[in-house]
Design a protein around this motif. Structure first.
Motif, PDB file in Angstrom:
ATOM      1  N   PHE A   7       0.952  -1.361   0.063  1.00 38.50           N
ATOM      2  CA  PHE A   7       0.087  -0.004  -0.115  1.00 38.50           C
ATOM      3  C   PHE A   7       0.875   1.011   0.057  1.00 38.50           C
ATOM      4  CE2 PHE A   7      -2.240   3.400   2.433  1.00 38.50           C
ATOM      5  CZ  PHE A   7      -3.399   3.442   1.650  1.00 38.50           C
ATOM      6  N   GLU A   8       1.930   1.276   0.865  1.00 43.60           N
ATOM      7  CA  GLU A   8       2.708   2.335   0.951  1.00 43.60           C
ATOM      8  C   GLU A   8       3.410   2.612  -0.344  1.00 43.60           C
ATOM      9  OE1 GLU A   8       2.516   0.047   3.150  1.00 43.60           O
ATOM     10  OE2 GLU A   8       1.679   0.931   5.040  1.00 43.60           O
ATOM     11  N   GLU A   9       3.977   1.619  -0.863  1.00 41.66           N
ATOM     12  CA  GLU A   9       4.717   1.769  -2.447  1.00 41.66           C
ATOM     13  C   GLU A   9       3.706   2.299  -3.398  1.00 41.66           C
ATOM     14  OE1 GLU A   9       8.041  -1.690  -1.947  1.00 41.66           O
ATOM     15  OE2 GLU A   9       6.012  -2.307  -2.611  1.00 41.66           O
ATOM     16  N   ASN A  10       2.403   1.944  -3.531  1.00 49.85           N
ATOM     17  CA  ASN A  10       1.574   2.558  -4.349  1.00 49.85           C
ATOM     18  C   ASN A  10       1.209   3.928  -4.009  1.00 49.85           C
ATOM     19  OD1 ASN A  10       1.311   0.191  -5.980  1.00 49.85           O
ATOM     20  ND2 ASN A  10      -0.319  -0.705  -4.826  1.00 49.85           N
ATOM     21  N   LEU A  11       1.065   4.164  -2.526  1.00 45.32           N
ATOM     22  CA  LEU A  11       0.807   5.531  -2.542  1.00 45.32           C
ATOM     23  C   LEU A  11       1.732   6.451  -2.811  1.00 45.32           C
ATOM     24  CD1 LEU A  11      -1.105   7.511  -0.760  1.00 45.32           C
ATOM     25  CD2 LEU A  11      -0.063   6.987   1.236  1.00 45.32           C
ATOM     26  N   GLN A  12       3.103   6.048  -2.563  1.00 45.01           N
ATOM     27  CA  GLN A  12       4.501   6.746  -3.027  1.00 45.01           C
ATOM     28  C   GLN A  12       4.393   7.192  -4.407  1.00 45.01           C
ATOM     29  OE1 GLN A  12       6.715   8.529  -1.054  1.00 45.01           O
ATOM     30  NE2 GLN A  12       7.170   9.382  -2.799  1.00 45.01           N
ATOM     31  N   ASP A  13       4.063   6.072  -5.204  1.00 41.91           N
ATOM     32  CA  ASP A  13       3.958   6.160  -6.651  1.00 41.91           C
ATOM     33  C   ASP A  13       3.058   7.232  -6.944  1.00 41.91           C
ATOM     34  OD1 ASP A  13       5.978   4.224  -7.026  1.00 41.91           O
ATOM     35  OD2 ASP A  13       4.591   2.478  -7.672  1.00 41.91           O
ATOM     36  N   LEU A  14       1.705   7.089  -6.429  1.00 41.41           N
ATOM     37  CA  LEU A  14       0.752   8.035  -6.812  1.00 41.41           C
ATOM     38  C   LEU A  14       1.083   9.261  -6.480  1.00 41.41           C
ATOM     39  CD1 LEU A  14      -2.185   8.744  -7.834  1.00 41.41           C
ATOM     40  CD2 LEU A  14      -2.998   7.993  -5.179  1.00 41.41           C
ATOM     41  N   THR A  16       4.155  10.640  -6.123  1.00 37.71           N
ATOM     42  CA  THR A  16       5.137  11.007  -7.521  1.00 37.71           C
ATOM     43  C   THR A  16       4.533  11.540  -8.646  1.00 37.71           C
ATOM     44  OG1 THR A  16       6.726   9.419  -6.621  1.00 37.71           O
ATOM     45  CG2 THR A  16       7.128  10.044  -8.643  1.00 37.71           C
ATOM     46  N   ILE A  17       3.489  10.743  -9.059  1.00 36.74           N
ATOM     47  CA  ILE A  17       2.797  11.214 -10.293  1.00 36.74           C
ATOM     48  C   ILE A  17       1.909  12.550 -10.127  1.00 36.74           C
ATOM     49  CG2 ILE A  17       0.608  10.379 -11.609  1.00 36.74           C
ATOM     50  CD1 ILE A  17       1.403   7.713 -11.248  1.00 36.74           C
ATOM     51  N   ASN A  19       2.933  14.942  -8.027  1.00 35.41           N
ATOM     52  CA  ASN A  19       3.661  15.971  -7.902  1.00 35.41           C
ATOM     53  C   ASN A  19       4.058  16.171  -9.509  1.00 35.41           C
ATOM     54  OD1 ASN A  19       3.630  16.037  -5.280  1.00 35.41           O
ATOM     55  ND2 ASN A  19       5.447  14.691  -4.667  1.00 35.41           N
ATOM     56  N   LYS A  20       4.354  15.401 -10.311  1.00 36.22           N
ATOM     57  CA  LYS A  20       4.968  15.581 -11.594  1.00 36.22           C
ATOM     58  C   LYS A  20       3.908  16.342 -12.501  1.00 36.22           C
ATOM     59  CE  LYS A  20       7.147  12.426 -14.920  1.00 36.22           C
ATOM     60  NZ  LYS A  20       7.358  11.096 -15.231  1.00 36.22           N
ATOM     61  N   LEU A  21       2.798  16.043 -12.217  1.00 35.98           N
ATOM     62  CA  LEU A  21       1.688  16.735 -12.980  1.00 35.98           C
ATOM     63  C   LEU A  21       1.335  18.087 -12.380  1.00 35.98           C
ATOM     64  CD1 LEU A  21      -0.741  13.771 -13.586  1.00 35.98           C
ATOM     65  CD2 LEU A  21       0.508  14.603 -15.273  1.00 35.98           C
ATOM     66  N   GLU A  22       1.539  18.288 -11.030  1.00 39.16           N
ATOM     67  CA  GLU A  22       1.147  19.610 -10.585  1.00 39.16           C
ATOM     68  C   GLU A  22       2.525  20.452 -11.222  1.00 39.16           C
ATOM     69  OE1 GLU A  22      -1.045  18.876  -6.383  1.00 39.16           O
ATOM     70  OE2 GLU A  22       1.080  19.017  -6.358  1.00 39.16           O
ATOM     71  N   ASN A  23       3.714  20.056 -11.339  1.00 37.28           N
ATOM     72  CA  ASN A  23       4.509  20.852 -11.838  1.00 37.28           C
ATOM     73  C   ASN A  23       4.513  21.555 -13.352  1.00 37.28           C
ATOM     74  OD1 ASN A  23       6.213  20.561  -9.647  1.00 37.28           O
ATOM     75  ND2 ASN A  23       7.569  19.034 -10.582  1.00 37.28           N
ATOM     76  N   GLY A  24       3.558  21.004 -14.008  1.00 40.65           N
ATOM     77  CA  GLY A  24       2.981  21.122 -15.186  1.00 40.65           C
ATOM     78  C   GLY A  24       4.076  21.127 -16.567  1.00 40.65           C
ATOM     79  N   ASP A  25       5.225  20.769 -16.337  1.00 46.25           N
ATOM     80  CA  ASP A  25       6.210  20.742 -17.276  1.00 46.25           C
ATOM     81  C   ASP A  25       6.178  19.451 -18.109  1.00 46.25           C
ATOM     82  OD1 ASP A  25       7.510  19.687 -15.137  1.00 46.25           O
ATOM     83  OD2 ASP A  25       9.146  20.725 -15.330  1.00 46.25           O
ATOM     84  N   GLU A  29       0.992  14.009 -24.092  1.00 45.83           N
ATOM     85  CA  GLU A  29       0.775  12.673 -24.010  1.00 45.83           C
ATOM     86  C   GLU A  29       1.462  12.065 -22.627  1.00 45.83           C
ATOM     87  OE1 GLU A  29       2.397  14.681 -26.353  1.00 45.83           O
ATOM     88  OE2 GLU A  29       1.059  14.472 -28.024  1.00 45.83           O
ATOM     89  N   GLU A  30       2.322  12.367 -22.163  1.00 46.22           N
ATOM     90  CA  GLU A  30       2.923  11.968 -20.765  1.00 46.22           C
ATOM     91  C   GLU A  30       2.030  12.178 -19.746  1.00 46.22           C
ATOM     92  OE1 GLU A  30       6.915  11.778 -18.089  1.00 46.22           O
ATOM     93  OE2 GLU A  30       6.946  12.673 -20.018  1.00 46.22           O
ATOM     94  N   ALA A  31       1.463  13.250 -19.803  1.00 46.68           N
ATOM     95  CA  ALA A  31       0.644  13.704 -18.770  1.00 46.68           C
ATOM     96  C   ALA A  31      -0.649  12.936 -18.627  1.00 46.68           C
ATOM     97  CB  ALA A  31       0.090  15.171 -18.779  1.00 46.68           C
ATOM     98  N   ILE A  32      -1.354  12.504 -19.828  1.00 48.45           N
ATOM     99  CA  ILE A  32      -2.405  11.632 -20.005  1.00 48.45           C
ATOM    100  C   ILE A  32      -1.978  10.169 -19.463  1.00 48.45           C
ATOM    101  CG2 ILE A  32      -4.050  10.636 -21.567  1.00 48.45           C
ATOM    102  CD1 ILE A  32      -3.969  13.281 -23.255  1.00 48.45           C
ATOM    103  N   SER A  33      -1.016   9.600 -19.937  1.00 45.63           N
ATOM    104  CA  SER A  33      -0.548   8.664 -19.401  1.00 45.63           C
ATOM    105  C   SER A  33      -0.275   8.243 -17.976  1.00 45.63           C
ATOM    106  CB  SER A  33       0.670   7.970 -20.138  1.00 45.63           C
ATOM    107  OG  SER A  33       1.008   6.661 -19.643  1.00 45.63           O
ATOM    108  N   GLU A  34       0.366   9.440 -17.470  1.00 47.30           N
ATOM    109  CA  GLU A  34       0.505   9.496 -15.932  1.00 47.30           C
ATOM    110  C   GLU A  34      -0.790   9.667 -15.226  1.00 47.30           C
ATOM    111  OE1 GLU A  34       3.544   9.235 -13.872  1.00 47.30           O
ATOM    112  OE2 GLU A  34       4.045   8.553 -16.112  1.00 47.30           O
TER     113      GLU A  34
END
Length: 71
Positions: A7-14, A16-17, A19-25, A29-34
């Motif tokens: 659960f903790e690993e999945n939560l960390q992955d989420l 990360t995703i 944070n990546k999307l919030e950065n906006g850069d 296509e990658e944003a949709i996949s993420e």
């Protein structure tokens, strides 16, 4: 060998995703996949939490019978 993530690993992955999307850069296509990966992780985490909740609402009595705490 495929190892099921905790659960903790999945939560960390989420996280990360998110944070990546919030950065906006991220390219569109990658944003949709993420985003899709994040939604799948979110559903998996929700299922895990629901299963844990079902386990926690039961109390084992001395004679081995289970009683719902919701009653």
């Amino acid at each position: 060998m495929s190892k099921t993530k905790t659960f903790e690993e999945n939560l960390q992955d989420l996280e990360t995703i998110v944070n990546k999307l919030e950065n906006g850069d991220v390219p569109l296509e990658e944003a949709i996949s993420e985003f899709q990966k994040g939604m799948l992780l979110s559903k998996e985490l929700q299922k895990t939490l629901q299963a844990a909740e079902k386990t926690l609402v039961k109390v084992m009595q001395a004679d081995g019978t289970e009683v719902d705490m919701d009653d």
